[in-house]
Motif scaffolding. Structure first.
Motif, mmCIF file in Angstrom:
data_model
loop_
_atom_site.group_PDB
_atom_site.id
_atom_site.type_symbol
_atom_site.label_atom_id
_atom_site.label_comp_id
_atom_site.label_asym_id
_atom_site.label_seq_id
_atom_site.Cartn_x
_atom_site.Cartn_y
_atom_site.Cartn_z
ATOM 1 N N SER A 186 0.834 -0.970 -0.013
ATOM 2 C CA SER A 186 -0.082 0.007 0.108
ATOM 3 C C SER A 186 0.715 1.187 0.146
ATOM 4 N N GLU A 187 0.428 2.412 -0.707
ATOM 5 C CA GLU A 187 1.050 3.533 -0.725
ATOM 6 C C GLU A 187 0.605 4.313 0.498
ATOM 7 N N LEU A 188 -0.347 3.946 1.324
ATOM 8 C CA LEU A 188 -0.674 4.847 2.627
ATOM 9 C C LEU A 188 0.227 4.720 3.663
ATOM 10 N N ALA A 189 1.094 3.851 3.610
ATOM 11 C CA ALA A 189 1.836 3.753 4.852
ATOM 12 C C ALA A 189 3.215 3.043 4.500
ATOM 13 N N VAL A 190 4.238 3.560 5.291
ATOM 14 C CA VAL A 190 5.502 2.809 5.166
ATOM 15 C C VAL A 190 5.382 1.538 5.615
ATOM 16 N N CYS A 191 4.549 1.101 6.505
ATOM 17 C CA CYS A 191 4.692 -0.486 6.915
ATOM 18 C C CYS A 191 4.521 -1.482 5.714
ATOM 19 N N PHE A 192 4.014 -0.854 4.562
ATOM 20 C CA PHE A 192 3.625 -1.794 3.403
ATOM 21 C C PHE A 192 4.309 -1.449 2.303
ATOM 22 N N ALA A 193 5.135 -0.279 2.355
ATOM 23 C CA ALA A 193 5.511 0.194 1.114
ATOM 24 C C ALA A 193 6.673 -0.339 0.174
ATOM 25 N N ALA A 239 -4.731 -3.168 3.800
ATOM 26 C CA ALA A 239 -3.387 -2.985 4.381
ATOM 27 C C ALA A 239 -3.740 -1.986 5.628
ATOM 28 N N PRO A 240 -3.922 -2.748 6.965
ATOM 29 C CA PRO A 240 -4.340 -1.829 7.975
ATOM 30 C C PRO A 240 -2.848 -1.257 8.572
ATOM 31 N N SER A 241 -2.778 -0.011 8.943
ATOM 32 C CA SER A 241 -1.573 0.353 9.504
ATOM 33 C C SER A 241 -2.089 1.380 10.631
ATOM 34 N N ASP A 242 -1.686 0.874 11.881
ATOM 35 C CA ASP A 242 -2.290 1.546 13.149
ATOM 36 C C ASP A 242 -2.435 3.230 12.830
ATOM 37 N N GLY A 273 -9.934 5.065 15.486
ATOM 38 C CA GLY A 273 -9.201 4.024 15.487
ATOM 39 C C GLY A 273 -10.158 2.677 15.204
ATOM 40 N N SER A 274 -11.385 2.492 15.195
ATOM 41 C CA SER A 274 -12.204 1.495 15.204
ATOM 42 C C SER A 274 -11.742 0.520 13.979
ATOM 43 N N TYR A 275 -11.242 1.178 13.032
ATOM 44 C CA TYR A 275 -10.856 0.032 11.787
ATOM 45 C C TYR A 275 -9.774 -0.715 12.084
ATOM 46 N N ILE A 276 -8.856 -0.435 13.131
ATOM 47 C CA ILE A 276 -7.474 -0.960 13.368
ATOM 48 C C ILE A 276 -7.573 -2.646 13.567
ATOM 49 N N CYS A 325 2.662 -5.010 9.281
ATOM 50 C CA CYS A 325 2.047 -4.188 10.496
ATOM 51 C C CYS A 325 1.257 -4.844 11.251
ATOM 52 N N ASP A 326 0.870 -4.383 12.620
ATOM 53 C CA ASP A 326 0.207 -5.280 13.494
ATOM 54 C C ASP A 326 -0.859 -6.256 13.256
#
Length: 568
Positions: free
Chosen positions: A48-55, A82-85, A94-97, A126-127
């Motif tokens: 995902s391009e939303l977060a470095v966790c998955f980039a 791709a959930p990134s906290d 934060g309910s989607y985490i 990520c988590d």
């Protein structure tokens, strides 16, 4: 096109579904006649391009796919949510985490099971992706390996190392007018210096170590610097090994047995990892129909396993130091006398056989059992009149600076905002027990992220050792402040006793006795009005489905009463 793979011990699932239309689709993708007879392997990618966790995971996927082809398999890359906290935690408090964990599992089922593929390699980061992948592995029960995506590089400010923990705690402190040592702008620019998960023994690295303890990755994979050669070596090895696992029919339910869950609990306790690992492990066991009560296992193992490493946020050791000292594999070696050594791992060998050549590079960072960092347990399960089912307390390194018994007066809050306002106004007093409710699986929904913010605020206000904090919500793996009890079950939204606590009630905490009690007579508590149906966070769409269907914490918060298939 029905001939079995000649090297397989069991006919390939993918061949049983090899209809002419399916063959035509795959030929149009470039598969040859020979490819159609080979093991079909899903490469599960949450890029995902939303977060470095998955980039960086697209690059990892390429390495895995090349290795699968070289080993005689055919890879198919599929994508999941791709959930990134810190990114997907922005909406609905934060309910989607946590709710996204189960989306990952269902994404995999809807693609890999629907296509009747033979095995899968999951790129785990990520988590919520490690438990989502483990749950899917158990549900589908096809040969599976996880590839650890690694942790992010962190930076320096004025000669001091800074990472995501400094950023999170500093941000909350600044919002309360309690600035830290360094300007937040400087910390923001330097705390995260590359792709990967949060540095430190927060939930992601805890779960990466859990994956290794369960035997579901290439040995020596966790933790690991993202995009390092070591990480890519493990990815290549996983691509080659998964084809062998398909031919051997080495499935997750043969690996993740009760003994494996025992070993995983020992790992989390020894590294003083995230409390979130308990529900994720329970959810994994539930998905596989494994008769394992993780809360009971935790209590049993916690009485035997001390803390053997002081990795941030527990102590001064940075995650890089833990990796260089030997990482999860070295920790398993130190724990070996307490482990179930007969369980199978991904290599096809037993855990004992797999650890025969394991080494501890630095026994000061990863201590032996007879010279621990501190006595255990680092995490304990409490029960009592305020938590008839369970509650979780993280003790970390037990050096006498954090209270383990507390009796105080309840200050009750229905939402994060009101608790933060009270803390900022100086209304919280020494001896108070801050009770934040309505944050649970249904109430949150999905536990949200509000409790972590309140805990960091208590710490920023200088009250972490003078008050206790109790919530039916969950905590970030970065949280280790004062005496904090989370995930109280039953939660307020389903009528648990925490729903009937009032300001001024006396609450008693005794970690040694594993007790959490409300000093209110049972008949008086029963007379108090039942909680209403109003929720602080509205839930429609996916969150509405989650609130409706999520099962109690005793199941690990799965969405189903029973596992839904897979192969025996």
């Amino acid at each position: 096109m029905t001939a079995p793979d000649p090297q397989s011990q069991r006919p390939l699932r993918s061949l049983a579904a090899n209809s002419p239309v399916r063959q035509a689709h795959w030929r149009a993708l470039g598969l040859t006649d020979a490819d159609l007879l080979k093991p079909k392997i899903a490469v599960v990618n949450s890029s995902s391009e939303l977060a470095v966790c998955f980039a960086h995971l697209d690059g990892v996927a390429k390495v895995v796919k090349d290795a699968i082809r070289a080993a005689g398999g055919v890879p198919f890359e599929v994508r999941t949510t791709a959930p990134s906290d810190f990114i997907t935690g922005a909406g609905r408090q934060g309910s989607y985490i946590l709710a996204a964990r189960d989306l990952v599992t269902n994404d995999i089922e809807a693609q890999v099971e629907a296509a009747m593929l033979d095995g899968m390699v999951c790129l785990t980061s990520c988590d919520k992706t490690p438990p989502g992948h483990l749950m899917a592995a158990m549900r589908l029960n096809i040969p599976t390996l996880l590839v650890i995506g690694g942790y992010q590089a962190s930076g320096m400010v004025d000669g001091d190392p800074v990472d995501i923990e400094d950023l999170f705690s500093g941000g909350v402190g600044a919002s309360l007018g309690k600035p830290g040592k360094h300007a937040m702008e400087d910390v923001t620019r330097n705390a995260i210096r590359g792709p990967g998960v949060c540095a430190g023994m927060a939930t992601a690295n805890t779960m990466h170590c859990v994956v290794e303890a369960l035997g579901m990755c290439i040995a020596g994979s966790a933790p690991v610097r993202a995009n390092s050669e070591k990480m890519f070596d493990a990815a290549r090895a996983a691509g080659a090994r998964i084809v062998e696992m398909v031919r051997e029919d080495l499935t997750p339910r043969r690996i993740m047995t009760p003994g494996a869950f025992y070993n995983a609990a020992a790992m989390v306790l020894a590294v003083s990892g995230s409390i979130n690992a308990i529900k994720h492990l329970q959810a994994t066991a539930t998905e596989g129909g494994v008769d394992a009560d993780l809360f009971a296992i935790w209590d049993e193992v916690g009485r035997k396993v001390p803390t053997l490493a002081a990795v941030r946020p527990n102590g001064p050791v940075r995650i890089e130091g833990f990796e260089d000292a030997g990482g999860a594999r070295a920790m398993l070696k130190q724990l070996e006398p307490l482990l179930d050594r007969e369980v199978l791992v991904a290599s096809g060998r037993t855990m004992g056989e797999d650890l025969a050549d394991a080494t501890i590079v630095d026994a000061e960072i990863i201590r032996p059992l007879d010279r621990p960092v501190s006595d255990g347990p680092s995490i304990a399960i409490l029960k009592g009149s305020l938590a008839p089912e369970s509650a979780v307390v993280k003790l970390g390194i037990r050096d006498g600076t954090r209270p383990e018994a507390f009796e105080g007066t309840a200050r009750v809050f229905e939402d994060t905002a009101s608790a933060m306002k009270a803390i900022a106004a100086g209304e919280l007093q020494k001896g108070d027990v801050l009770v934040l409710r309505g944050q649970g699986l249904k109430g949150g929904p999905a536990m949200g992220g509000g409790a972590s913010i309140v805990l960091f605020a208590i710490d920023a206000a200088g009250l972490a050792r003078d008050v206790a904090f109790i919530t039916d919500g969950q905590l970030s793996g970065l949280c280790l402040k004062g005496l904090t009890i989370a995930e109280v079950a039953p939660e307020a939204a389903v009528g648990g006793p925490i729903a009937r606590v009032r300001d001024g009630d006396r609450i008693e905490i005794d970690v040694a006795a594993r007790r959490l009690d409300l000093a209110v007579a049972a008949d008086e508590l029963a007379r108090r009005p039942a909680p209403g149906n109003a929720f602080p966070v509205p839930a429609d769409g996916w969150l509405g489905i989650y609130r409706r269907d999520v099962q109690p914490m005793a199941t690990g918060a799965v969405l189903l009463d029973l596992p839904v298939g897979g192969r025996d």
